[in-house]
Motif scaffolding. Structure first.
Motif, PDB file in Angstrom:
ATOM      1  N   VAL A  21      36.089  44.772  48.152  1.00 55.10           N
ATOM      2  CA  VAL A  21      35.213  43.643  47.829  1.00 55.10           C
ATOM      3  C   VAL A  21      34.449  43.948  46.546  1.00 55.10           C
ATOM      4  CG1 VAL A  21      33.223  42.282  48.596  1.00 55.10           C
ATOM      5  CG2 VAL A  21      34.957  43.009  50.259  1.00 55.10           C
ATOM      6  N   TYR A  22      34.612  43.058  45.560  1.00 59.48           N
ATOM      7  CA  TYR A  22      33.841  43.217  44.325  1.00 59.48           C
ATOM      8  C   TYR A  22      33.523  41.840  43.736  1.00 59.48           C
ATOM      9  CZ  TYR A  22      32.407  44.416  39.609  1.00 59.48           C
ATOM     10  OH  TYR A  22      31.685  44.512  38.444  1.00 59.48           O
ATOM     11  N   ASN A  23      32.267  41.437  43.833  1.00 61.78           N
ATOM     12  CA  ASN A  23      31.770  40.197  43.216  1.00 61.78           C
ATOM     13  C   ASN A  23      32.632  38.978  43.546  1.00 61.78           C
ATOM     14  OD1 ASN A  23      29.746  41.758  42.160  1.00 61.78           O
ATOM     15  ND2 ASN A  23      30.423  41.620  40.028  1.00 61.78           N
ATOM     16  N   VAL A  24      32.808  38.729  44.840  1.00 57.48           N
ATOM     17  CA  VAL A  24      33.621  37.595  45.284  1.00 57.48           C
ATOM     18  C   VAL A  24      32.816  36.679  46.212  1.00 57.48           C
ATOM     19  CG1 VAL A  24      35.920  38.586  44.995  1.00 57.48           C
ATOM     20  CG2 VAL A  24      34.603  39.130  47.055  1.00 57.48           C
ATOM     21  N   LEU A  31      34.491  35.018  49.620  1.00 55.06           N
ATOM     22  CA  LEU A  31      34.515  36.035  50.670  1.00 55.06           C
ATOM     23  C   LEU A  31      34.451  35.444  52.076  1.00 55.06           C
ATOM     24  CD1 LEU A  31      34.632  38.984  51.407  1.00 55.06           C
ATOM     25  CD2 LEU A  31      32.159  39.159  50.981  1.00 55.06           C
ATOM     26  N   ARG A  32      33.639  34.432  52.276  1.00 52.79           N
ATOM     27  CA  ARG A  32      33.533  33.842  53.621  1.00 52.79           C
ATOM     28  C   ARG A  32      34.876  33.253  54.070  1.00 52.79           C
ATOM     29  NH1 ARG A  32      28.346  32.571  51.589  1.00 52.79           N
ATOM     30  NH2 ARG A  32      26.651  33.432  52.882  1.00 52.79           N
ATOM     31  N   LYS A  33      35.575  32.587  53.163  1.00 50.05           N
ATOM     32  CA  LYS A  33      36.893  32.024  53.492  1.00 50.05           C
ATOM     33  C   LYS A  33      37.848  33.127  53.918  1.00 50.05           C
ATOM     34  CE  LYS A  33      40.161  28.816  53.472  1.00 50.05           C
ATOM     35  NZ  LYS A  33      40.191  27.680  54.402  1.00 50.05           N
ATOM     36  N   CYS A  34      37.795  34.249  53.224  1.00 54.19           N
ATOM     37  CA  CYS A  34      38.650  35.386  53.556  1.00 54.19           C
ATOM     38  C   CYS A  34      38.300  35.953  54.930  1.00 54.19           C
ATOM     39  CB  CYS A  34      38.502  36.465  52.483  1.00 54.19           C
ATOM     40  SG  CYS A  34      39.464  37.951  52.808  1.00 54.19           S
ATOM     41  N   LEU A  35      37.018  36.212  55.163  1.00 58.30           N
ATOM     42  CA  LEU A  35      36.586  36.778  56.448  1.00 58.30           C
ATOM     43  C   LEU A  35      36.831  35.813  57.598  1.00 58.30           C
ATOM     44  CD1 LEU A  35      33.269  38.437  55.236  1.00 58.30           C
ATOM     45  CD2 LEU A  35      35.341  39.624  55.980  1.00 58.30           C
ATOM     46  N   ASP A  78      43.261  41.123  49.834  1.00 58.88           N
ATOM     47  CA  ASP A  78      42.329  40.911  48.727  1.00 58.88           C
ATOM     48  C   ASP A  78      41.264  39.905  49.152  1.00 58.88           C
ATOM     49  OD1 ASP A  78      43.736  42.691  47.236  1.00 58.88           O
ATOM     50  OD2 ASP A  78      44.405  41.272  45.713  1.00 58.88           O
ATOM     51  N   SER A  79      40.019  40.165  48.783  1.00 56.73           N
ATOM     52  CA  SER A  79      38.887  39.427  49.349  1.00 56.73           C
ATOM     53  C   SER A  79      38.658  38.053  48.719  1.00 56.73           C
ATOM     54  CB  SER A  79      37.616  40.268  49.238  1.00 56.73           C
ATOM     55  OG  SER A  79      37.433  40.734  47.921  1.00 56.73           O
ATOM     56  N   ASP A  80      39.422  37.694  47.690  1.00 56.85           N
ATOM     57  CA  ASP A  80      39.314  36.328  47.168  1.00 56.85           C
ATOM     58  C   ASP A  80      40.463  35.451  47.656  1.00 56.85           C
ATOM     59  OD1 ASP A  80      41.107  37.808  45.712  1.00 56.85           O
ATOM     60  OD2 ASP A  80      40.523  37.016  43.752  1.00 56.85           O
ATOM     61  N   ASP A  81      41.296  35.992  48.537  1.00 57.04           N
ATOM     62  CA  ASP A  81      42.422  35.260  49.122  1.00 57.04           C
ATOM     63  C   ASP A  81      42.203  35.140  50.626  1.00 57.04           C
ATOM     64  OD1 ASP A  81      43.880  35.224  46.575  1.00 57.04           O
ATOM     65  OD2 ASP A  81      44.170  37.364  46.923  1.00 57.04           O
ATOM     66  N   TYR A  82      43.173  34.556  51.342  1.00 55.29           N
ATOM     67  CA  TYR A  82      43.049  34.485  52.797  1.00 55.29           C
ATOM     68  C   TYR A  82      44.424  34.385  53.441  1.00 55.29           C
ATOM     69  CZ  TYR A  82      43.584  29.359  52.297  1.00 55.29           C
ATOM     70  OH  TYR A  82      44.043  28.096  52.008  1.00 55.29           O
ATOM     71  N   ILE A  83      44.463  34.508  54.765  1.00 58.46           N
ATOM     72  CA  ILE A  83      45.722  34.515  55.505  1.00 58.46           C
ATOM     73  C   ILE A  83      45.692  33.471  56.618  1.00 58.46           C
ATOM     74  CG2 ILE A  83      46.304  36.904  54.968  1.00 58.46           C
ATOM     75  CD1 ILE A  83      45.069  37.746  57.615  1.00 58.46           C
ATOM     76  N   ILE A  84      46.879  33.077  57.105  1.00 58.88           N
ATOM     77  CA  ILE A  84      46.951  32.039  58.131  1.00 58.88           C
ATOM     78  C   ILE A  84      46.836  32.657  59.533  1.00 58.88           C
ATOM     79  CG2 ILE A  84      48.327  30.595  56.591  1.00 58.88           C
ATOM     80  CD1 ILE A  84      50.724  31.146  58.376  1.00 58.88           C
ATOM     81  N   SER A 120      39.558  36.330  37.518  1.00 58.74           N
ATOM     82  CA  SER A 120      40.063  37.456  38.300  1.00 58.74           C
ATOM     83  C   SER A 120      40.586  38.543  37.371  1.00 58.74           C
ATOM     84  CB  SER A 120      41.188  37.004  39.234  1.00 58.74           C
ATOM     85  OG  SER A 120      42.335  36.678  38.501  1.00 58.74           O
ATOM     86  N   ILE A 121      40.763  39.761  37.932  1.00 62.43           N
ATOM     87  CA  ILE A 121      41.274  40.886  37.146  1.00 62.43           C
ATOM     88  C   ILE A 121      42.627  40.536  36.542  1.00 62.43           C
ATOM     89  CG2 ILE A 121      42.126  43.258  37.286  1.00 62.43           C
ATOM     90  CD1 ILE A 121      40.096  43.755  39.496  1.00 62.43           C
ATOM     91  N   MET A 122      43.516  39.965  37.355  1.00 57.94           N
ATOM     92  CA  MET A 122      44.888  39.773  36.910  1.00 57.94           C
ATOM     93  C   MET A 122      45.025  38.634  35.909  1.00 57.94           C
ATOM     94  SD  MET A 122      46.306  42.268  38.135  1.00 57.94           S
ATOM     95  CE  MET A 122      47.905  41.877  37.469  1.00 57.94           C
ATOM     96  N   THR A 123      44.352  37.517  36.136  1.00 58.06           N
ATOM     97  CA  THR A 123      44.502  36.410  35.187  1.00 58.06           C
ATOM     98  C   THR A 123      43.851  36.732  33.856  1.00 58.06           C
ATOM     99  OG1 THR A 123      42.538  35.342  36.155  1.00 58.06           O
ATOM    100  CG2 THR A 123      44.679  34.606  36.943  1.00 58.06           C
ATOM    101  N   ASN A 124      42.906  37.647  33.848  1.00 60.96           N
ATOM    102  CA  ASN A 124      42.300  38.065  32.578  1.00 60.96           C
ATOM    103  C   ASN A 124      43.115  39.118  31.852  1.00 60.96           C
ATOM    104  OD1 ASN A 124      40.149  36.390  32.638  1.00 60.96           O
ATOM    105  ND2 ASN A 124      38.709  37.858  33.503  1.00 60.96           N
ATOM    106  N   SER A 125      44.008  39.803  32.581  1.00 59.84           N
ATOM    107  CA  SER A 125      44.639  40.973  31.982  1.00 59.84           C
ATOM    108  C   SER A 125      46.047  40.719  31.462  1.00 59.84           C
ATOM    109  CB  SER A 125      44.688  42.113  33.007  1.00 59.84           C
ATOM    110  OG  SER A 125      45.535  41.786  34.082  1.00 59.84           O
ATOM    111  N   ILE A 126      46.786  39.826  32.082  1.00 60.83           N
ATOM    112  CA  ILE A 126      48.179  39.673  31.703  1.00 60.83           C
ATOM    113  C   ILE A 126      48.309  39.254  30.246  1.00 60.83           C
ATOM    114  CG2 ILE A 126      50.296  38.383  32.188  1.00 60.83           C
ATOM    115  CD1 ILE A 126      49.578  40.433  34.320  1.00 60.83           C
ATOM    116  N   ASN A 127      49.052  40.042  29.501  1.00 55.48           N
ATOM    117  CA  ASN A 127      49.361  39.756  28.098  1.00 55.48           C
ATOM    118  C   ASN A 127      48.143  39.637  27.187  1.00 55.48           C
ATOM    119  OD1 ASN A 127      52.067  39.743  28.731  1.00 55.48           O
ATOM    120  ND2 ASN A 127      52.162  37.532  28.946  1.00 55.48           N
TER     121      ASN A 127
END
Length: 308
Positions: free
Chosen positions: A13-16, A20-24, A92-98, A221-228
């Motif tokens: 968990v980092y600044n989400v 975060l509530r949706k994930c938990l 990952d804490s900004d995502d969620y599962i069914i 997010s880390i990934m959308t900021n980093s790619i290319n």
């Protein structure tokens, strides 16, 4: 008799605070309840820790670990130190599962004595009029449901469409602990390395086509900021390439050797157009020194992936 914990959910968990509530809540809504949550607060500066504390009494097994910010790899590694489950799942804490995810995966894993299950994800973006490019996480065209794969069969099947994100895999914990697997500190794209090393030790693998994981794309997010675009992302890819090269030198198993080779090639191709599609001299030098060879069709296919 103490009940065996079946699943350890490792949750960095980092600044989400927005997500975060949706994930938990998605963990609370799981039909299958025999799991523990190990939340690693990686030095959040927003209200993420307060939100984690809110959920303290809502789970049967719930642990919060606080540490100074060390990055995703070290947060996951820290969570593994406390894991007691038979299976590991990295969420990952900004995502969620069914809700049916854990029920179905435990049943499949136990019925077939599996080391690993690969499943699919649904990408989404909750930002109106966003131009974020989203990946396709389905492997229905590559893998067969209800088929028991050996490592060799699985690697052969996914070599053209290998998906490294760890949140697409349900993992037998002993595979990680008995082989001393860990995420390499300080890397972006750490899954590129970890998942390949994990596969090396998995002998019984199956595929479930359900899109259990709900993959959120967000602007910051880390990934959308980093790619290319990010120098840290580029240097991480270069380090991974060099690690794969070293792993190949000491690998006697042909399947593992070819997997390392394929991933090294993929990483090299994806670094060719970093920094807004401008070729990098370092990458061109690596292509020469690493002696990566491919035919024209393969090269064009990889370039198409990068530029799309």
């Amino acid at each position: 008799m103490k009940e065996t914990i079946m699943i350890s959910v490792i949750l960095p968990v980092y600044n989400v605070e927005r997500y975060l509530r949706k994930c938990l809540d998605s963990l609370l809504q799981q039909v299958y309840k025999n799991f523990e949550v190990i939340a690693v607060n990686d030095g959040s500066t927003d209200t993420s820790l307060i939100i984690l504390e809110e959920y303290k009494n809502k789970f049967q097994r719930y642990l919060i670990i606080n540490q100074e910010n060390q990055g995703l790899s070290e947060a996951r590694n820290q969570g593994l130190k406390y894991a007691q489950g038979k299976y590991i799942y990295f969420l990952d804490s900004d995502d969620y599962i069914i809700p049916e995810m854990f029920l179905n995966l435990v049943d499949l894993a136990e019925s077939n004595q599996l080391d690993l299950i690969k499943f699919d994800a649904r990408p989404f973006c909750d930002i109106p009029n966003s131009n974020i490019s989203m990946s396709n996480y389905d492997t229905k065209d590559t893998l067969i449901e209800n088929k028991l794969y050996t490592r060799e069969e699985y690697v052969q099947s996914v070599k053209k469409k290998f998906m490294p994100p760890v949140w697409l895999y349900f993992i037998k914990a002993s595979i990680i602990f008995e082989n001393n697997l860990a995420f390499k500190k300080g890397l972006l794209h750490e899954d590129e390395l970890f998942t390949v090393q994990l596969l090396k030790h998995c002998k019984r693998i199956m595929y479930d086509s359900h899109r259990y994981f709900q993959r959120r794309y967000r602007v910051n997010s880390i990934m959308t900021n980093s790619i290319n675009s990010n120098s840290k992302s580029y240097s991480s890819k270069i380090e991974i390439i060099k690690i794969f090269s070293e792993l190949q030198k000491n690998e006697l198993n042909k399947t593992n050797f070819n997997l390392f080779l394929q991933k090294r090639k993929n990483c090299l191709f994806t670094t060719l157009f970093f920094y807004k599609n401008k070729p990098k001299i370092e990458t061109l030098k690596l292509l020469k020194t690493e002696k990566v060879q491919c035919d024209l069709r393969t090269f064009l296919r990889e370039m198409k992936k990068i530029l799309m």
